[in-house]
Write a protein that holds these residues in place. Sequence first.
Motif, PDB file in Angstrom:
ATOM      1  N   GLY A 134       0.721  -1.218   0.493  1.00  0.00           N
ATOM      2  CA  GLY A 134      -0.020   0.465  -0.017  1.00  0.00           C
ATOM      3  C   GLY A 134       0.637   1.273   0.185  1.00  0.00           C
ATOM      4  N   SER A 135       2.446   1.167  -0.070  1.00  0.00           N
ATOM      5  CA  SER A 135       2.753   2.550  -0.444  1.00  0.00           C
ATOM      6  C   SER A 135       2.967   2.919  -0.885  1.00  0.00           C
ATOM      7  CB  SER A 135       4.411   2.166   0.602  1.00  0.00           C
ATOM      8  OG  SER A 135       4.511   1.184   1.736  1.00  0.00           O
ATOM      9  N   PRO A 136       2.226   4.174  -1.141  1.00  0.00           N
ATOM     10  CA  PRO A 136       1.463   5.299  -2.729  1.00  0.00           C
ATOM     11  C   PRO A 136       3.338   5.421  -3.632  1.00  0.00           C
ATOM     12  CG  PRO A 136       1.635   6.484  -1.024  1.00  0.00           C
ATOM     13  CD  PRO A 136       1.295   4.336  -0.363  1.00  0.00           C
ATOM     14  N   SER A 161       7.427  -0.757  -7.752  1.00  0.00           N
ATOM     15  CA  SER A 161       7.742  -2.110  -7.607  1.00  0.00           C
ATOM     16  C   SER A 161       7.759  -3.048  -6.401  1.00  0.00           C
ATOM     17  CB  SER A 161       8.305  -3.037  -8.445  1.00  0.00           C
ATOM     18  OG  SER A 161       9.597  -2.298  -9.034  1.00  0.00           O
ATOM     19  N   ILE A 162       8.054  -3.990  -5.624  1.00  0.00           N
ATOM     20  CA  ILE A 162       8.509  -4.638  -5.166  1.00  0.00           C
ATOM     21  C   ILE A 162       8.960  -5.973  -5.323  1.00  0.00           C
ATOM     22  CG2 ILE A 162       7.627  -5.597  -2.703  1.00  0.00           C
ATOM     23  CD1 ILE A 162       5.366  -3.439  -2.320  1.00  0.00           C
ATOM     24  N   ASP A 163      10.237  -6.695  -4.842  1.00  0.00           N
ATOM     25  CA  ASP A 163      10.762  -7.849  -4.890  1.00  0.00           C
ATOM     26  C   ASP A 163      10.250  -8.405  -3.708  1.00  0.00           C
ATOM     27  OD1 ASP A 163      12.080 -10.012  -6.096  1.00  0.00           O
ATOM     28  OD2 ASP A 163      13.768  -8.502  -6.922  1.00  0.00           O
ATOM     29  N   THR A 166      13.428  -5.950  -1.847  1.00  0.00           N
ATOM     30  CA  THR A 166      13.833  -4.808  -2.830  1.00  0.00           C
ATOM     31  C   THR A 166      13.140  -4.069  -3.247  1.00  0.00           C
ATOM     32  OG1 THR A 166      15.967  -5.813  -2.671  1.00  0.00           O
ATOM     33  CG2 THR A 166      15.839  -4.648  -3.971  1.00  0.00           C
ATOM     34  N   VAL A 167      12.962  -2.793  -3.248  1.00  0.00           N
ATOM     35  CA  VAL A 167      11.553  -2.219  -3.976  1.00  0.00           C
ATOM     36  C   VAL A 167      12.102  -0.940  -4.703  1.00  0.00           C
ATOM     37  CG1 VAL A 167      10.173  -2.196  -1.380  1.00  0.00           C
ATOM     38  CG2 VAL A 167      12.300   0.146  -1.985  1.00  0.00           C
ATOM     39  N   GLU A 189      16.107   2.543  -5.833  1.00  0.00           N
ATOM     40  CA  GLU A 189      16.064   1.146  -5.965  1.00  0.00           C
ATOM     41  C   GLU A 189      16.407   1.289  -4.168  1.00  0.00           C
ATOM     42  OE1 GLU A 189      18.781  -2.827  -6.974  1.00  0.00           O
ATOM     43  OE2 GLU A 189      17.351  -2.383  -8.508  1.00  0.00           O
ATOM     44  N   LEU A 190      15.769   0.165  -3.184  1.00  0.00           N
ATOM     45  CA  LEU A 190      16.331   0.683  -1.592  1.00  0.00           C
ATOM     46  C   LEU A 190      16.328  -0.807  -1.404  1.00  0.00           C
ATOM     47  CD1 LEU A 190      14.021   3.825  -0.429  1.00  0.00           C
ATOM     48  CD2 LEU A 190      15.970   3.476  -0.484  1.00  0.00           C
ATOM     49  N   ASP A 191      16.556  -1.411  -0.303  1.00  0.00           N
ATOM     50  CA  ASP A 191      16.378  -2.391   0.309  1.00  0.00           C
ATOM     51  C   ASP A 191      15.570  -2.002   1.705  1.00  0.00           C
ATOM     52  OD1 ASP A 191      18.460  -4.543  -1.165  1.00  0.00           O
ATOM     53  OD2 ASP A 191      19.902  -3.531   0.342  1.00  0.00           O
TER      54      ASP A 191
END
Length: 211
Positions: A57-59, A63-65, A85-86, A93-95
């Motif tokens: 739900g994070s606007p 994408s979310i891996d 990882t998003v 890109e963030l962990d």
Amino acid sequence: MAKTPAQQKRSQYLASVRARGASGNNLWFVSPPQDTQSLPLTLCSDIELDTFFYLEGSPDLASIDYAPLRHGQAPSRPGRRHFATVTTLEGAELDVELAPEADKASVAGRRLISLSVLNAGKVRIESWRAIVPTINRCRSHSLGPVIIRCRHLLEEHGELTVRALCQLLVTESTALVTGALATLLRAREIQSDVDTHLWGPGTALRTHRHG
């Protein structure tokens, strides 16, 4: 006695969960709405389940891996678990680390999900408990034409509730209309008030405003 196929599969799930340092006493099986994996994602606690819905739900996340969970990776540091990882809408890109006791929301290159973050996001979490199944129930349907009509109506009116859109598209199945709207919301093509009001017929939807 040899294990049945179902028992063998559960043993595989438990092995994956234990590899992440968890007991496996409370398992949840979820299907991320943008995931192409045939097997569901295995979550081993209510906190992990809440984190899943919070991220979905994070606007600001495009994408979310969830590969870190699927591959049974060990926690990246004491008290923290590499959860996903998003990629943000801006392309960063963030962990994501599940860090229950963290006192910060982020550090360099990482986003930390703590109990305080989850507590502050209770409405979002409860909303997405309903939104994710709404999307998944329509996976076998061709939503393209309904999505196009929903998108056009929102562009024309600026803001409409789920109920109003269903009434304007009365010739379409209500389940398909809500599925199309939920899909648009997950694709971050539209915005809503589900962070402050629970998802339902009264949910306000509007076109996404960048910047």
